[in-house]
Scaffold this motif. Structure first.
Motif, PDB file in Angstrom:
ATOM      1  N   LYS A 147      10.253   3.693  -1.388  1.00  0.00           N
ATOM      2  CA  LYS A 147       9.036   4.000  -0.615  1.00  0.00           C
ATOM      3  C   LYS A 147       8.732   2.878   0.375  1.00  0.00           C
ATOM      4  N   TRP A 148       9.113   1.678   0.013  1.00  0.00           N
ATOM      5  CA  TRP A 148       8.939   0.466   0.812  1.00  0.00           C
ATOM      6  C   TRP A 148       9.371   0.664   2.263  1.00  0.00           C
ATOM      7  N   VAL A 202      18.306   9.636  13.146  1.00  0.00           N
ATOM      8  CA  VAL A 202      17.561   8.788  12.207  1.00  0.00           C
ATOM      9  C   VAL A 202      17.724   9.378  10.817  1.00  0.00           C
ATOM     10  N   SER A 203      18.253   8.575   9.896  1.00  0.00           N
ATOM     11  CA  SER A 203      18.650   9.037   8.561  1.00  0.00           C
ATOM     12  C   SER A 203      17.898   8.271   7.471  1.00  0.00           C
ATOM     13  N   TYR A 204      17.433   9.011   6.472  1.00  0.00           N
ATOM     14  CA  TYR A 204      16.841   8.404   5.274  1.00  0.00           C
ATOM     15  C   TYR A 204      17.281   9.190   4.049  1.00  0.00           C
ATOM     16  N   GLY A 205      17.124   8.550   2.883  1.00  0.00           N
ATOM     17  CA  GLY A 205      17.287   9.209   1.604  1.00  0.00           C
ATOM     18  C   GLY A 205      15.918   9.391   0.963  1.00  0.00           C
ATOM     19  N   ILE A 206      15.889   9.480  -0.368  1.00  0.00           N
ATOM     20  CA  ILE A 206      14.619   9.692  -1.072  1.00  0.00           C
ATOM     21  C   ILE A 206      14.372   8.568  -2.080  1.00  0.00           C
ATOM     22  N   PRO A 207      13.094   8.219  -2.302  1.00  0.00           N
ATOM     23  CA  PRO A 207      12.771   7.141  -3.249  1.00  0.00           C
ATOM     24  C   PRO A 207      13.326   7.377  -4.646  1.00  0.00           C
ATOM     25  N   ALA A 208      13.337   8.628  -5.101  1.00  0.00           N
ATOM     26  CA  ALA A 208      13.804   8.911  -6.464  1.00  0.00           C
ATOM     27  C   ALA A 208      15.254   8.504  -6.675  1.00  0.00           C
ATOM     28  N   LYS A 209      16.018   8.418  -5.596  1.00  0.00           N
ATOM     29  CA  LYS A 209      17.434   8.035  -5.703  1.00  0.00           C
ATOM     30  C   LYS A 209      17.680   6.600  -5.212  1.00  0.00           C
ATOM     31  N   GLY A 210      16.612   5.865  -4.870  1.00  0.00           N
ATOM     32  CA  GLY A 210      16.791   4.463  -4.517  1.00  0.00           C
ATOM     33  C   GLY A 210      16.519   4.103  -3.075  1.00  0.00           C
ATOM     34  N   ASN A 245       0.826  -1.207   0.000  1.00  0.00           N
ATOM     35  CA  ASN A 245       0.000   0.000   0.000  1.00  0.00           C
ATOM     36  C   ASN A 245       0.862   1.261   0.000  1.00  0.00           C
ATOM     37  N   TYR A 246       0.521   2.210  -0.879  1.00  0.00           N
ATOM     38  CA  TYR A 246       1.147   3.526  -0.865  1.00  0.00           C
ATOM     39  C   TYR A 246       0.076   4.626  -0.911  1.00  0.00           C
ATOM     40  N   ASP A 247      -1.087   4.300  -0.356  1.00  0.00           N
ATOM     41  CA  ASP A 247      -2.191   5.259  -0.264  1.00  0.00           C
ATOM     42  C   ASP A 247      -2.263   5.723   1.192  1.00  0.00           C
ATOM     43  N   GLU A 248      -1.961   7.003   1.418  1.00  0.00           N
ATOM     44  CA  GLU A 248      -1.893   7.511   2.792  1.00  0.00           C
ATOM     45  C   GLU A 248      -3.224   7.370   3.526  1.00  0.00           C
ATOM     46  N   SER A 249      -4.350   7.362   2.797  1.00  0.00           N
ATOM     47  CA  SER A 249      -5.657   7.234   3.447  1.00  0.00           C
ATOM     48  C   SER A 249      -5.865   5.845   4.045  1.00  0.00           C
ATOM     49  N   TRP A 272       2.189   0.588   5.112  1.00  0.00           N
ATOM     50  CA  TRP A 272       2.862   1.315   4.023  1.00  0.00           C
ATOM     51  C   TRP A 272       4.141   0.567   3.679  1.00  0.00           C
ATOM     52  N   GLY A 273       4.198   0.028   2.470  1.00  0.00           N
ATOM     53  CA  GLY A 273       5.409  -0.687   2.060  1.00  0.00           C
ATOM     54  C   GLY A 273       5.633  -1.940   2.873  1.00  0.00           C
ATOM     55  N   GLU A 274       6.850  -2.072   3.348  1.00  0.00           N
ATOM     56  CA  GLU A 274       7.251  -3.233   4.146  1.00  0.00           C
ATOM     57  C   GLU A 274       6.361  -3.348   5.382  1.00  0.00           C
ATOM     58  N   SER A 275       6.026  -4.574   5.765  1.00  0.00           N
ATOM     59  CA  SER A 275       5.046  -4.767   6.825  1.00  0.00           C
ATOM     60  C   SER A 275       5.510  -5.826   7.814  1.00  0.00           C
ATOM     61  N   VAL A 276       4.743  -5.979   8.877  1.00  0.00           N
ATOM     62  CA  VAL A 276       4.978  -7.072   9.826  1.00  0.00           C
ATOM     63  C   VAL A 276       5.028  -8.400   9.083  1.00  0.00           C
ATOM     64  N   GLU A 277       4.118  -8.575   8.122  1.00  0.00           N
ATOM     65  CA  GLU A 277       4.067  -9.841   7.375  1.00  0.00           C
ATOM     66  C   GLU A 277       5.325 -10.084   6.554  1.00  0.00           C
ATOM     67  N   SER A 278       6.027  -9.014   6.192  1.00  0.00           N
ATOM     68  CA  SER A 278       7.304  -9.179   5.479  1.00  0.00           C
ATOM     69  C   SER A 278       8.325  -9.879   6.365  1.00  0.00           C
TER      70      SER A 278
END
Length: 492
Positions: free
Chosen positions: A408-409, A397-405, A45-49, A342-348
């Motif tokens: 969103k997961w 806590v560090s993150y990058g952006i999806p556009a660079k790899g 899921n990538y739907d914020e709602s 959103w993306g990766e989950s407990v089930e993953s």
């Protein structure tokens, strides 16, 4: 140990090990985890709602018997231990009460240079005592590098990655000539016909100079590599190899440190998973650093990216001797909220990467089981409380952006929400945090490249990919500032 009473180590495939744990737990069927392929029928899921099916997080400052935690003493004496217990039992597993001793040995000490900085580099092996089960051998691999000209013990950042000497010193031209002469002599002795070849190519040398460009590996955007930045700032670093502690697969659960302690037998539901095993190994590395006079052992940090970002956060939470942590792109099982859809989950992590976690964690992916179905909303804790266990120590806590790899997961927003929700514990302990509202439900991430770096809890999303390298310079400046402040407060 009596060989007749030594159990034979079990050899499972990952599927067999996974099924064994399901059988122990009484799970008949797990829910399928989401696919990272957005065109798949079961895509993430990538739907914020739809992202917050369980919007209310467990309150880090309410005890199990419903009392509000209002003092630091109440946190340390009661509430913190309750959270540690629930993470140990249900999420990451318990480190055995008795683990084998680790004996460190320096294999190589080398004078090297990283960029402009001369350093002392040591390659070490930490042998884990296997006298109670000789069939499994565990040797933890670690490299420690410190600036050669430091006048005082230096802070050190321990990083989960391969252990290798960063820039092995090469023989001088004169020494290399001697080596090549000896090699040619041995080759001629073994095969006299080579004399004709050597006469045809008189300038040939069997061993060529291996001198490295000291600026090789410069990152896009002009930033030097992490190692370069650390030593240039007067820090040291340690590289500890997680694979030498515990394999990163389910088939390895009856080997490595987990298998050694279990004498080659499968895990039980509360036993530790790989993330907790890697964090245990990091703590043993810290044991060594505490004996090294070149290291400021009161200011050792832990770093990792992706699965090793998860391990770095687990290490910070459970091992309070670490002063600071740089947590890179950690996702589910790290800084991301379990309750976020959103993306990766407990089930993953109850399916493919189940071995990172305690066996009990699989219960929360159960669709059909003797105890009935469970989901992320049934977890007694969530990742904001894992971050809170680090308080009041330094966590970036560090993150990058999806556009660079940095996919969103990983759920950058869910990780920011968790960081926001950890603030009240920092503040209770008198430690400034992000400096924003603690309302995680309405939290909006700061713009990319705009960090929240004024507190002991920090956040920054850079415009790079699946790496924390672009944030290293900000981490060093931030941590240096706090070490200076802490030093001044201790002096008073």
């Amino acid at each position: 140990m009596d060989a007749q009473n030594t159990p034979v180590a079990v050899t499972f495939t990952a599927d067999q090990d996974h099924q064994n744990m399901m059988d122990q737990l009484g799970i008949k069927r797990l829910r399928e985890g989401p696919s990272g392929d957005e065109s798949a029928p079961n895509h993430a899921n990538y739907d914020e709602s739809k992202a917050n099916p369980f919007p209310n997080l467990p309150d880090a400052l309410t005890t199990k018997d419903g009392k509000r935690v209002t003092t630091a003493a109440m946190w340390w004496k009661q509430r913190r231990s309750e959270i540690v217990e629930e993470f140990s039992r249900e999420v990451y597993g318990r480190v055995p009460a008795r683990t084998p001793r680790v004996t460190w040995k320096v294999l190589v000490t080398d004078k090297e240079r990283i960029g402009f900085t001369p350093v002392i580099a040591m390659k070490l092996i930490g042998h884990v005592d296997n006298s109670e089960y000789p069939g499994i051998n565990v040797d933890i691999q670690m490299t420690v590098v410190v600036p050669a000209n430091a006048k005082h013990p230096v802070p050190v950042l321990m990083m989960f990655r391969r252990s290798e000497l960063p820039s092995p010193a090469q023989p001088s031209e004169a020494d290399l000539d001697k080596i090549n002469a000896a090699v040619k002599a041995m080759m001629l002795e073994r095969d006299p016909s080579l004399k004709e070849v050597f006469e045809k190519y008189p300038a040939y040398t069997p061993i060529a100079s291996q001198e490295k460009n000291p600026f090789a590996g410069m990152m896009a955007g002009g930033d030097p590599p992490t190692d370069f930045q650390l030593v240039a700032a007067g820090w040291g670093f340690a590289a500890i190899d997680p694979a030498s502690i515990q394999a990163d697969n389910g088939a390895g659960m009856t080997r490595g440190i987990i298998g050694l302690v279990n004498k080659g037998q499968p895990r039980r539901p509360e036993d530790w998973g790989a993330l907790r095993a890697w964090s245990w190994g990091a703590a043993r590395g810290l044991d060594y650093l505490e004996t090294d006079p070149a290291v400021d052992a009161k200011h050792v940090g832990i770093e990792g990216v992706s699965r090793y970002g998860k391990a770095a956060l687990v290490t910070m939470a459970f091992e309070q001797r670490f002063y600071m942590g740089l947590i890179g792109s950690s996702g589910e099982g790290g800084a991301k909220l379990h309750r976020r859809n959103w993306g990766e989950s407990v089930e993953s992590l109850t399916g493919g990467e189940y071995y990172w976690m305690a066996g009990n964690f699989m219960k929360y992916g159960a669709f059909e089981a003797t105890f009935g179905p469970k989901n992320a909303g049934d977890l007694p804790v969530d990742s904001h409380e894992l971050i809170a266990l680090c308080a009041p120590r330094l966590v970036f806590v560090s993150y990058g952006i999806p556009a660079k790899g940095d996919a969103k997961w990983l759920d950058q927003k869910g990780s920011y929400m968790a960081t926001v929700a950890a603030q009240p514990v920092y503040e209770l302990l008198g430690a400034p945090a992000l400096g924003v509202s603690a309302d995680y439900k309405t939290a909006e991430m700061p713009p990319v490249n705009q960090g929240l770096l004024d507190g002991r809890l920090a956040w920054r999303q850079d415009d790079g990919g699946h790496t924390d390298a672009p944030n290293v310079k900000y981490f060093i400046q931030w941590a240096d500032g706090w070490m200076k402040k802490d030093g001044q407060s201790q002096a008073h």
